[in-house]
Scaffold this active site. Structure first.
Site, PDB file in Angstrom:
ATOM      1  N   SER A  23       0.821  -1.214   0.000  1.00 38.87           N
ATOM      2  CA  SER A  23       0.000   0.000   0.000  1.00 38.87           C
ATOM      3  C   SER A  23       0.853   1.262   0.000  1.00 38.87           C
ATOM      4  O   SER A  23       1.990   1.271   0.488  1.00 38.87           O
ATOM      5  CB  SER A  23      -0.926   0.002   1.214  1.00 38.87           C
ATOM      6  OG  SER A  23      -1.706  -1.168   1.238  1.00 38.87           O
TER       7      SER A  23
HETATM    8  N1  SAM Z   1      -0.115  -4.985   4.125  1.00 31.38           N
HETATM    9  C1  SAM Z   1       0.587  -5.513   2.980  1.00 31.38           C
HETATM   10  C2  SAM Z   1       1.978  -4.971   2.857  1.00 31.38           C
HETATM   11  O1  SAM Z   1       2.409  -4.197   3.730  1.00 31.38           O
HETATM   12  O2  SAM Z   1       2.661  -5.364   1.902  1.00 31.38           O
HETATM   13  C3  SAM Z   1      -0.167  -5.288   1.699  1.00 31.38           C
HETATM   14  C4  SAM Z   1      -1.332  -6.152   1.621  1.00 31.38           C
HETATM   15  S1  SAM Z   1      -2.052  -6.321   0.024  1.00 31.38           S
HETATM   16  C5  SAM Z   1      -2.769  -4.765  -0.262  1.00 31.38           C
HETATM   17  C6  SAM Z   1      -3.408  -7.384   0.482  1.00 31.38           C
HETATM   18  C7  SAM Z   1      -3.010  -8.790   0.865  1.00 31.38           C
HETATM   19  O3  SAM Z   1      -4.139  -9.452   1.389  1.00 31.38           O
HETATM   20  C8  SAM Z   1      -2.539  -9.620  -0.318  1.00 31.38           C
HETATM   21  O4  SAM Z   1      -1.261 -10.127  -0.053  1.00 31.38           O
HETATM   22  C9  SAM Z   1      -3.576 -10.729  -0.412  1.00 31.38           C
HETATM   23  O5  SAM Z   1      -3.038 -11.972  -0.851  1.00 31.38           O
HETATM   24  C10 SAM Z   1      -4.061 -10.807   1.013  1.00 31.38           C
HETATM   25  N2  SAM Z   1      -5.374 -11.428   1.202  1.00 31.38           N
HETATM   26  C11 SAM Z   1      -6.490 -11.307   0.453  1.00 31.38           C
HETATM   27  N3  SAM Z   1      -7.498 -12.025   0.981  1.00 31.38           N
HETATM   28  C12 SAM Z   1      -7.005 -12.617   2.116  1.00 31.38           C
HETATM   29  C13 SAM Z   1      -7.546 -13.467   3.121  1.00 31.38           C
HETATM   30  N4  SAM Z   1      -8.824 -13.892   3.109  1.00 31.38           N
HETATM   31  N5  SAM Z   1      -6.748 -13.866   4.120  1.00 31.38           N
HETATM   32  C14 SAM Z   1      -5.462 -13.462   4.197  1.00 31.38           C
HETATM   33  N6  SAM Z   1      -4.889 -12.653   3.281  1.00 31.38           N
HETATM   34  C15 SAM Z   1      -5.646 -12.229   2.259  1.00 31.38           C
END
Ligand code: SAM
Length: 208
Positions: free
Chosen positions: A52
Site C-alpha cells: 500500500s
Molecule cells: N499490508 C501488505 C503490505 O504491507 O505489503 C499489503 C497487503 S495487500 C494490499 C493485500 C493482501 O491481502 C494480499 O497479499 C492478499 O493476498 C491478502 N489477502 C487477500 N485475501 C485474504 C484473506 N482472506 N486472508 C489473508 N490474506 C488475504
C-alpha cells in the site's frame, strides 16, 4: 520526503511516523520496484498483490494506534511491511496471508530485521485466528464486501478494527469499535485495495 508529505497530510502520530522512518520500506519490494519505495503510490509486489501507498499505511496505523502492551491481528501480510510497522508498535502481531509464497518471504525478511514478536499463519484471514482471540486491534489490508463477522467476534472489549469495506473497485476505510457487546462503525476516507478473498470475503477467482 515522503514522511514530510504524510505529516503535511495530517498524520501527527509520532510513534507511527517514527516506526515508518525506522523500517526500510525498500527491502519489502521486489528488486525492480525498490526505486518506487518512496513513491506516493501503491507498489506491485509478487503474486499480483500490492504494497500500500505510504500515506495509506500511515493513516491506517494511526487510526488503529496500537499500544506497546497490545496484541494485534493483521489480515493480509503481503510483503510484510505493514506487519513490521505493527510489530514495532505493539507487543505481539498475529498475521494471516492466503498466499504462502508471500508470507514465506515476509517471514524471512522480518526475522532478518530482528522482529521476533510476530506469529504467522497461511489461510483465510476472514475467519480470524480464534485460538489466539480476543485481539486488542485488528487491521485488514484488503478490501472486504462487508464486515467479516468472525473478526468482529474476535475483538476484545474496547478493541478496534480498521478495514476497507465496499465494492471491488473502491471501498471506505471503516473503523469498528466493540464496546459493551455492541459494535460502533465509523466510515472514513475512500480507498482502493485488492480484494479480500475468502469465506467472509470475495469468492476465490480460482474456484469460480
Ligand atoms: N499490508 C501488505 C503490505 O504491507 O505489503 C499489503 C497487503 S495487500 C494490499 C493485500 C493482501 O491481502 C494480499 O497479499 C492478499 O493476498 C491478502 N489477502 C487477500 N485475501 C485474504 C484473506 N482472506 N486472508 C489473508 N490474506 C488475504
Amino acid at each position: 520526503m515522503v514522511f514530510e508529505q504524510i505529516h503535511a497530510r495530517g498524520i501527527r502520530n509520532e510513534r507511527v511516523l517514527r516506526a515508518m522512518e525506522e523500517i526500510p520500506r525498500e527491502r519489502f519490494l521486489p528488486p525492480e520496484q525498490a526505486k518506487n519505495a518512496f513513491a506516493d503510490a501503491a507498489v506491485p509486489i509478487d503474486a499480483g498483490q500490492t504494497l500500500s501507498q505510504p500515506y495509506m499505511v500511515a493513516a491506517m496505523t494511526a487510526q488503529l494506534d496500537p499500544q506497546p502492551h497490545e496484541r494485534v491481528l493483521e489480515i493480509g501480510t503481503g510483503s510484510g511491511y505493514q506487519t513490521a510497522i505493527l510489530a514495532r508498535l505493539a507487543r505481539e502481531v498475529y498475521t494471516i496471508e492466503r498466499i504462502a509464497s508471500l508470507q514465506d518471504a515476509a517471514r524471512i525478511l522480518l526475522r532478518e530485521l530482528g522482529m521476533e514478536n510476530v506469529k504467522y499463519r497461511v489461510g483465510d484471514g476472514t475467519q480470524g485466528w480464534p485460538e489466539e482471540a480476543p485481539f486488542d486491534a485488528i487491521m485488514v489490508t484488503a478490501g472486504a464486501p462487508e464486515l467479516p463477522e468472525p473478526l468482529i467476534a474476535q475483538l476484545a472489549e474496547g478493541g478496534r478494527m480498521v478495514i476497507p469495506v465496499g465494492g471491488s473497485e473502491e471501498q471506505t476505510l471503516t473503523t469498528v469499535v466493540r464496546r459493551a457487546g455492541r459494535t460502533i462503525e465509523t466510515p472514513g476516507m475512500a480507498c482502493r485495495f485488492v480484494k479480500l478473498i475468502g469465506r467472509q470475503g470475495w469468492p476465490d477467482p480460482a474456484e469460480e
